[in-house]
Write a protein that holds these residues in place. Structure first.
Motif, mmCIF file in Angstrom:
data_model
loop_
_atom_site.group_PDB
_atom_site.id
_atom_site.type_symbol
_atom_site.label_atom_id
_atom_site.label_comp_id
_atom_site.label_asym_id
_atom_site.label_seq_id
_atom_site.Cartn_x
_atom_site.Cartn_y
_atom_site.Cartn_z
ATOM 1 N N GLU A 1 7.619 3.692 9.905
ATOM 2 C CA GLU A 1 6.952 3.730 11.253
ATOM 3 C C GLU A 1 6.375 5.551 11.019
ATOM 4 N N GLU A 2 7.218 6.262 9.958
ATOM 5 C CA GLU A 2 6.980 7.539 10.392
ATOM 6 C C GLU A 2 5.805 7.943 8.983
ATOM 7 N N PRO B 1 2.911 7.547 8.711
ATOM 8 C CA PRO B 1 1.911 7.600 8.782
ATOM 9 C C PRO B 1 1.482 8.708 9.717
ATOM 10 N N ARG B 2 2.044 9.334 10.155
ATOM 11 C CA ARG B 2 2.256 10.074 11.908
ATOM 12 C C ARG B 2 2.891 11.960 10.817
ATOM 13 N N ALA B 3 3.310 11.499 9.431
ATOM 14 C CA ALA B 3 3.842 12.412 8.503
ATOM 15 C C ALA B 3 2.507 12.430 7.472
ATOM 16 N N ALA C 1 -0.414 12.154 8.905
ATOM 17 C CA ALA C 1 -2.021 12.951 9.490
ATOM 18 C C ALA C 1 -1.104 14.488 10.109
ATOM 19 N N ALA C 2 0.040 14.526 10.203
ATOM 20 C CA ALA C 2 0.742 15.752 10.044
ATOM 21 C C ALA C 2 0.813 16.711 9.378
ATOM 22 N N ARG D 1 -1.905 16.111 6.483
ATOM 23 C CA ARG D 1 -3.541 16.220 6.344
ATOM 24 C C ARG D 1 -2.880 15.818 4.762
ATOM 25 N N GLN E 1 -1.121 0.744 7.458
ATOM 26 C CA GLN E 1 -0.890 1.492 8.772
ATOM 27 C C GLN E 1 -1.475 3.030 8.393
ATOM 28 N N ASP F 1 -4.423 5.674 7.915
ATOM 29 C CA ASP F 1 -5.820 5.631 7.482
ATOM 30 C C ASP F 1 -6.609 5.419 6.476
#
Length: 374
Positions: free
Chosen positions: A273-274, A276-278, A280-281, A283, A310, A312
């Motif tokens: 779950e982390e 996608p955030r990684a 995005a953070a 780039r 999940q 992009d």
């Protein structure tokens, strides 16, 4: 792989253990053996630990027990299944056989004492059995007498960590990073894994090898990174939960560094779950996941599908390694770029840059581009 190759992979002397009086009772499929035939009463693993160690699910272990009579777990005081070390070792080998395409019905029922025994054509077409010598068992296929890999293995077995590190560094200087990764690290890592799977290499020896090779590769990448000509693509590298092996990912990172990629190592077993955030953070343009075959096929397939959903759509998802899902087309997931050979890394980086012309250091991350489908 034929039946001879299957027999060569099975470990030696796999026998069920005998319960200690008043402590353990045999499972339903197990028959007690004489005490002199018993395994030492150490390193008994519960079913959850066996699942983590072998990558074989608890449901599958129970199904094999009912259907094939193996494994043959014991029961602890609470009535829970526990497995001797020899059975866990055999389960590791069976997992590897399944990952190469064998069916459970063919390999699980194989006799435990078939270990290391090969067949040879005798007189009048008769088939005889040949038991390999100790030296033959210690030198797996691909290790030729006098070869550099055999010298590395001798240093590892003699526990000469400094000597092993020095020998690897010298090979790196002679061959360069690219050739070193493809011609030395990859085959040597495969053979170390083979020996460990056969029980001919201790766990601590495999860990020492992994740590030593990681140090050599990290030092090489630190000296190479300042020479990079490009910053794109930006690549995040990790494994899914349950996949503990990261050396293959480190090899890919070394080759990407040579291609001028900006690589960020997240370590192994990043929570799904982390991711996608990684991405995005940081780039990231590409998320690269590695599979060693440790995880069951279904887990790999579901994990890749969930991560792909999940992410992009403009972020590419690369999957590499030796996992079964990476080799069998029926297990491929749409939207995943499968990189099954290290020699493909440079080609894939060039392909990414060709389809993302605005790949200068100042260009925004994740420009619109195609998402590969296997």
């Amino acid at each position: 792989m034929g039946e001879v190759a299957v027999a060569e992979l099975l470990p030696l002397a796999l026998v069920p253990s005998v319960p200690l009086p008043g402590q353990l009772q045999p499972g339903a499929a197990e028959a007690a053996l004489p005490v002199e035939a018993a395994e030492p009463w150490l390193n008994l693993l519960g079913i959850a630990a066996v699942e983590r160690d072998t990558g074989i699910s608890k449901d599958t272990l129970r199904a094999w027990e009912r259907r094939y009579g193996f494994p043959v777990p014991l029961r602890d005081a609470a009535g829970e299944r526990v497995y001797p070390a020899a059975q866990v070792q055999r389960l590791r080998v069976l997992k590897r056989l399944l990952d190469t395409g064998h069916r459970p019905g063919r390999v699980v029922p194989l006799p435990a004492d078939a270990a290391g025994v090969t067949t040879e054509a005798g007189v009048n077409g008769q088939v005889t059995l040949r038991i390999p010598s100790v030296r033959e068992r210690m030198i797996p296929p691909g290790f030729e007498a006098g070869s550099e890999l055999l010298r590395f293995m001798a240093l590892l077995r003699s526990h000469d960590v400094i000597g092993l590190r020095r020998a690897l560094q010298q090979a790196l200087l002679r061959q360069g990073l690219r050739a070193f990764v493809i011609e030395v690290v990859a085959p040597f890592t495969t053979q170390v894994g083979e020996l460990w799977m056969r029980g001919d290499l201790e766990v601590f020896e495999e860990h020492i090898y992994t740590e030593t090779m990681q140090q050599v590769l990290r030092q090489a990448m630190q000296s190479t990174a300042p020479l990079a000509l490009f910053e794109r693509p930006r690549v995040l590298l990790t494994t899914l939960p349950g996949e503990q092996h990261g050396l293959g990912l480190l090899m890919a990172e070394a080759l990407m560094t040579l291609e001028g990629c900006t690589c960020l190592w997240l370590g192994v077993q990043t929570p799904q779950e982390e991711l996608p955030r990684a991405v995005a953070a940081h780039r990231a343009d590409i998320l690269a996941l590695s599979f060693s075959g440790y995880l069951p096929v279904g887990v790999m397939q579901r994990g890749l599908a969930a991560v792909r959903e999940q992410l992009d759509p403009r972020t590419e998802l690369w999957a590499g390694g030796r996992g079964a899902t990476l080799k069998q087309r029926r297990h491929l997931v749409d939207g995943v770029n499968y990189v099954t050979m290290l020699s493909e890394v440079a080609v894939q980086v060039q392909r990414w840059r060709a389809t993302h012309p605005n790949n200068s250091p100042d260009a925004p991350a994740n420009p619109a581009g195609v998402t590969l489908q296997a």
